[in-house]
Motif scaffolding. Sequence first.
Motif, PDB file in Angstrom:
ATOM      1  N   MET A 168       0.822  -1.207   0.000  1.00 52.63           N
ATOM      2  CA  MET A 168       0.000   0.000   0.000  1.00 52.63           C
ATOM      3  C   MET A 168       0.856   1.258   0.000  1.00 52.63           C
ATOM      4  SD  MET A 168      -1.079   2.583   2.293  1.00 52.63           S
ATOM      5  CE  MET A 168      -1.024   1.893   3.940  1.00 52.63           C
ATOM      6  N   VAL A 169       1.840   1.297   0.883  1.00 54.63           N
ATOM      7  CA  VAL A 169       2.664   2.500   1.038  1.00 54.63           C
ATOM      8  C   VAL A 169       3.536   2.735  -0.195  1.00 54.63           C
ATOM      9  CG1 VAL A 169       4.565   3.503   2.357  1.00 54.63           C
ATOM     10  CG2 VAL A 169       2.616   2.519   3.536  1.00 54.63           C
ATOM     11  N   ALA A 170       3.960   1.658  -0.847  1.00 52.90           N
ATOM     12  CA  ALA A 170       4.752   1.828  -2.064  1.00 52.90           C
ATOM     13  C   ALA A 170       3.994   2.652  -3.095  1.00 52.90           C
ATOM     14  CB  ALA A 170       5.118   0.461  -2.647  1.00 52.90           C
ATOM     15  N   HIS A 171       2.672   2.497  -3.121  1.00 50.68           N
ATOM     16  CA  HIS A 171       1.839   3.266  -4.045  1.00 50.68           C
ATOM     17  C   HIS A 171       1.447   4.613  -3.455  1.00 50.68           C
ATOM     18  CE1 HIS A 171       1.142   0.267  -7.222  1.00 50.68           C
ATOM     19  NE2 HIS A 171       1.251  -0.620  -6.244  1.00 50.68           N
ATOM     20  N   LYS A 172       0.964   4.619  -2.241  1.00 50.83           N
ATOM     21  CA  LYS A 172       0.363   5.837  -1.698  1.00 50.83           C
ATOM     22  C   LYS A 172       1.368   6.954  -1.441  1.00 50.83           C
ATOM     23  CE  LYS A 172      -2.145   7.830   2.156  1.00 50.83           C
ATOM     24  NZ  LYS A 172      -3.003   7.643   3.321  1.00 50.83           N
ATOM     25  N   ALA A 173       2.490   6.635  -0.844  1.00 54.24           N
ATOM     26  CA  ALA A 173       3.410   7.683  -0.397  1.00 54.24           C
ATOM     27  C   ALA A 173       4.803   7.570  -0.995  1.00 54.24           C
ATOM     28  CB  ALA A 173       3.515   7.665   1.133  1.00 54.24           C
ATOM     29  N   ALA A 174       5.310   6.358  -1.106  1.00 53.01           N
ATOM     30  CA  ALA A 174       6.720   6.190  -1.465  1.00 53.01           C
ATOM     31  C   ALA A 174       7.017   6.648  -2.889  1.00 53.01           C
ATOM     32  CB  ALA A 174       7.136   4.733  -1.290  1.00 53.01           C
ATOM     33  N   TYR A 175       6.093   6.378  -3.825  1.00 48.61           N
ATOM     34  CA  TYR A 175       6.395   6.714  -5.213  1.00 48.61           C
ATOM     35  C   TYR A 175       6.530   8.223  -5.395  1.00 48.61           C
ATOM     36  CZ  TYR A 175       6.592   6.433 -10.263  1.00 48.61           C
ATOM     37  OH  TYR A 175       7.026   6.531 -11.567  1.00 48.61           O
ATOM     38  N   TYR A 176       5.561   8.987  -4.939  1.00 44.21           N
ATOM     39  CA  TYR A 176       5.632  10.430  -5.196  1.00 44.21           C
ATOM     40  C   TYR A 176       6.621  11.140  -4.285  1.00 44.21           C
ATOM     41  CZ  TYR A 176       2.692  12.513  -1.399  1.00 44.21           C
ATOM     42  OH  TYR A 176       2.181  12.986  -0.211  1.00 44.21           O
ATOM     43  N   THR A 177       6.959  10.520  -3.155  1.00 48.36           N
ATOM     44  CA  THR A 177       7.904  11.155  -2.240  1.00 48.36           C
ATOM     45  C   THR A 177       9.348  11.004  -2.693  1.00 48.36           C
ATOM     46  OG1 THR A 177       6.443  10.926  -0.330  1.00 48.36           O
ATOM     47  CG2 THR A 177       8.793  11.099   0.134  1.00 48.36           C
ATOM     48  N   ALA A 178       9.728   9.851  -3.176  1.00 51.05           N
ATOM     49  CA  ALA A 178      11.140   9.612  -3.497  1.00 51.05           C
ATOM     50  C   ALA A 178      11.385   9.153  -4.929  1.00 51.05           C
ATOM     51  CB  ALA A 178      11.723   8.588  -2.524  1.00 51.05           C
ATOM     52  N   VAL A 179      10.536   8.278  -5.456  1.00 45.92           N
ATOM     53  CA  VAL A 179      10.776   7.762  -6.810  1.00 45.92           C
ATOM     54  C   VAL A 179      10.574   8.850  -7.852  1.00 45.92           C
ATOM     55  CG1 VAL A 179      10.092   6.075  -8.547  1.00 45.92           C
ATOM     56  CG2 VAL A 179      10.109   5.431  -6.123  1.00 45.92           C
ATOM     57  N   ALA A 180       9.420   9.506  -7.810  1.00 49.88           N
ATOM     58  CA  ALA A 180       9.101  10.502  -8.835  1.00 49.88           C
ATOM     59  C   ALA A 180      10.125  11.643  -8.906  1.00 49.88           C
ATOM     60  CB  ALA A 180       7.690  11.048  -8.628  1.00 49.88           C
ATOM     61  N   PRO A 181      10.563  12.215  -7.775  1.00 48.82           N
ATOM     62  CA  PRO A 181      11.579  13.268  -7.890  1.00 48.82           C
ATOM     63  C   PRO A 181      12.851  12.806  -8.593  1.00 48.82           C
ATOM     64  CG  PRO A 181      10.573  13.354  -5.724  1.00 48.82           C
ATOM     65  CD  PRO A 181      10.057  12.111  -6.392  1.00 48.82           C
ATOM     66  N   LEU A 182      13.299  11.594  -8.304  1.00 52.35           N
ATOM     67  CA  LEU A 182      14.501  11.077  -8.964  1.00 52.35           C
ATOM     68  C   LEU A 182      14.264  10.884 -10.458  1.00 52.35           C
ATOM     69  CD1 LEU A 182      15.584   8.449  -6.292  1.00 52.35           C
ATOM     70  CD2 LEU A 182      16.844  10.529  -6.895  1.00 52.35           C
ATOM     71  N   ARG A 183      13.138  10.293 -10.797  1.00 52.69           N
ATOM     72  CA  ARG A 183      12.825  10.061 -12.210  1.00 52.69           C
ATOM     73  C   ARG A 183      12.638  11.384 -12.950  1.00 52.69           C
ATOM     74  NH1 ARG A 183      11.173   5.608 -14.528  1.00 52.69           N
ATOM     75  NH2 ARG A 183       9.476   6.731 -15.606  1.00 52.69           N
ATOM     76  N   LEU A 184      11.973  12.340 -12.309  1.00 55.91           N
ATOM     77  CA  LEU A 184      11.774  13.640 -12.947  1.00 55.91           C
ATOM     78  C   LEU A 184      13.107  14.332 -13.212  1.00 55.91           C
ATOM     79  CD1 LEU A 184       8.643  14.909 -10.995  1.00 55.91           C
ATOM     80  CD2 LEU A 184       8.775  14.537 -13.477  1.00 55.91           C
ATOM     81  N   GLY A 185      14.055  14.178 -12.298  1.00 52.20           N
ATOM     82  CA  GLY A 185      15.362  14.782 -12.506  1.00 52.20           C
ATOM     83  C   GLY A 185      15.990  14.313 -13.805  1.00 52.20           C
ATOM     84  N   ALA A 186      15.905  13.011 -14.068  1.00 53.09           N
ATOM     85  CA  ALA A 186      16.454  12.476 -15.313  1.00 53.09           C
ATOM     86  C   ALA A 186      15.635  12.949 -16.516  1.00 53.09           C
ATOM     87  CB  ALA A 186      16.482  10.953 -15.252  1.00 53.09           C
ATOM     88  N   LEU A 187      14.311  12.887 -16.401  1.00 57.83           N
ATOM     89  CA  LEU A 187      13.447  13.251 -17.524  1.00 57.83           C
ATOM     90  C   LEU A 187      13.592  14.723 -17.901  1.00 57.83           C
ATOM     91  CD1 LEU A 187      10.247  11.297 -16.434  1.00 57.83           C
ATOM     92  CD2 LEU A 187      11.763  10.726 -18.337  1.00 57.83           C
ATOM     93  N   LEU A 188      13.791  15.586 -16.917  1.00 56.37           N
ATOM     94  CA  LEU A 188      13.943  17.014 -17.191  1.00 56.37           C
ATOM     95  C   LEU A 188      15.184  17.302 -18.031  1.00 56.37           C
ATOM     96  CD1 LEU A 188      12.980  18.430 -13.677  1.00 56.37           C
ATOM     97  CD2 LEU A 188      11.770  18.918 -15.819  1.00 56.37           C
ATOM     98  N   SER A 189      16.159  16.419 -17.950  1.00 58.44           N
ATOM     99  CA  SER A 189      17.386  16.615 -18.729  1.00 58.44           C
ATOM    100  C   SER A 189      17.397  15.771 -20.003  1.00 58.44           C
ATOM    101  CB  SER A 189      18.610  16.256 -17.876  1.00 58.44           C
ATOM    102  OG  SER A 189      18.588  14.878 -17.533  1.00 58.44           O
ATOM    103  N   GLY A 190      16.244  15.162 -20.323  1.00 60.75           N
ATOM    104  CA  GLY A 190      16.153  14.371 -21.544  1.00 60.75           C
ATOM    105  C   GLY A 190      16.721  12.982 -21.445  1.00 60.75           C
ATOM    106  N   LYS A 191      16.981  12.505 -20.226  1.00 57.60           N
ATOM    107  CA  LYS A 191      17.570  11.180 -20.036  1.00 57.60           C
ATOM    108  C   LYS A 191      16.496  10.168 -19.617  1.00 57.60           C
ATOM    109  CE  LYS A 191      22.120  12.953 -18.676  1.00 57.60           C
ATOM    110  NZ  LYS A 191      21.801  14.389 -18.806  1.00 57.60           N
ATOM    111  N   THR A 192      16.762   8.912 -19.834  1.00 53.93           N
ATOM    112  CA  THR A 192      15.874   7.839 -19.393  1.00 53.93           C
ATOM    113  C   THR A 192      16.230   7.462 -17.958  1.00 53.93           C
ATOM    114  OG1 THR A 192      15.670   6.960 -21.634  1.00 53.93           O
ATOM    115  CG2 THR A 192      15.114   5.472 -19.818  1.00 53.93           C
ATOM    116  N   PRO A 193      15.289   7.518 -17.028  1.00 51.82           N
ATOM    117  CA  PRO A 193      15.604   7.176 -15.637  1.00 51.82           C
ATOM    118  C   PRO A 193      15.998   5.710 -15.511  1.00 51.82           C
ATOM    119  CG  PRO A 193      13.495   8.326 -15.809  1.00 51.82           C
ATOM    120  CD  PRO A 193      13.898   7.948 -17.199  1.00 51.82           C
ATOM    121  N   PRO A 194      17.046   5.412 -14.771  1.00 54.46           N
ATOM    122  CA  PRO A 194      17.424   4.004 -14.561  1.00 54.46           C
ATOM    123  C   PRO A 194      16.420   3.296 -13.653  1.00 54.46           C
ATOM    124  CG  PRO A 194      18.758   5.424 -13.173  1.00 54.46           C
ATOM    125  CD  PRO A 194      17.947   6.337 -14.043  1.00 54.46           C
TER     126      PRO A 194
END
Length: 330
Positions: A168-194
Amino acid sequence: MAPSPQEVKDALHERLLGHLTHPDPAYQALLQEYPSRGGKMLRGLLVVYAGLAHGATLEASLWAGTALELFQNWVLIHDDIEDGSEERRGRPALHRLYPMPLALNAGDALHGEMWGLLIRGLNEGLFGPEVLAEFHQVVHRTAYGQHLDLLWTLSGRLDLTPEDYLHMVAHKAAYYTAVAPLRLGALLSGKTPPALYEEAGLKLGIAFQIMDDVLNLEGDQAYGKELAGDLYEGKRTLILIRYLQEAPKEDRTRAEALLSLPREAKPEAEVRWLWQNLLVSGAVAWAKEEARRLAQEGMGALISYLDTLPGREAASHLQNLLTALVERRA
């Protein structure tokens, strides 16, 4: 040279409030109520430094960070209504200050403003459509996690396992708190997030939420939310699940009887009894150790990769913020 965290936080706060102006002052006050309370701006900070670490521009990073802060604020409004919460950031929840339909509508408005901000950023060439797609993932996953959280309480489920909580927490809180910021950092620079960003980020985000559950029982005035509010709301936290698994039959029966009651019918004395039992039972200490283990695994997997990013100073800020995230210092 990367801006300081305080400079980034101030910029995010200014942009957030500036995006929520309206000619109707009463309506504007509703939209700006939660954002004006400040908060840590943690998720926005993570997006900005992740973007800079990957080589994205400051403007694009601030734009996406502001959008994620808009997400955070409208989700909190809805979450507080759905949970019947009393406080948010040290003050009454929005639906305690205004009639609930007005608070709900304000949350809807902030949701719309989030997409409007992202569309403007796309049209101005600050980032590509993959950034909008990531925000859809944020909404998609958070809504499902919230569904599970609410469903368990509304249906009275008490046969949950720690694995159920982690899912539940992996979906509700963990993704937008930590995963999304990291992925967005890569996407903002045109890179594919690992793939590493989701694997490690989920561990960090889950550790963050476990510690939030701990602070709900052990926190002080700086916590900003109602102490023991999770018990009044009947939240199925990792701490509660562990306690119910380990408690003597008589105590479990008493706790389940309390948890079956709606918030307004829960006797304060019984809530205090369960609160004290959770603190002395070993369930809180066990949950803290789980959070520590997950945080250690998540950071251990991330650090060597972050050290390879082009924006070294920003990457250093990013590492510090992620560490503070799971230690609840940010």
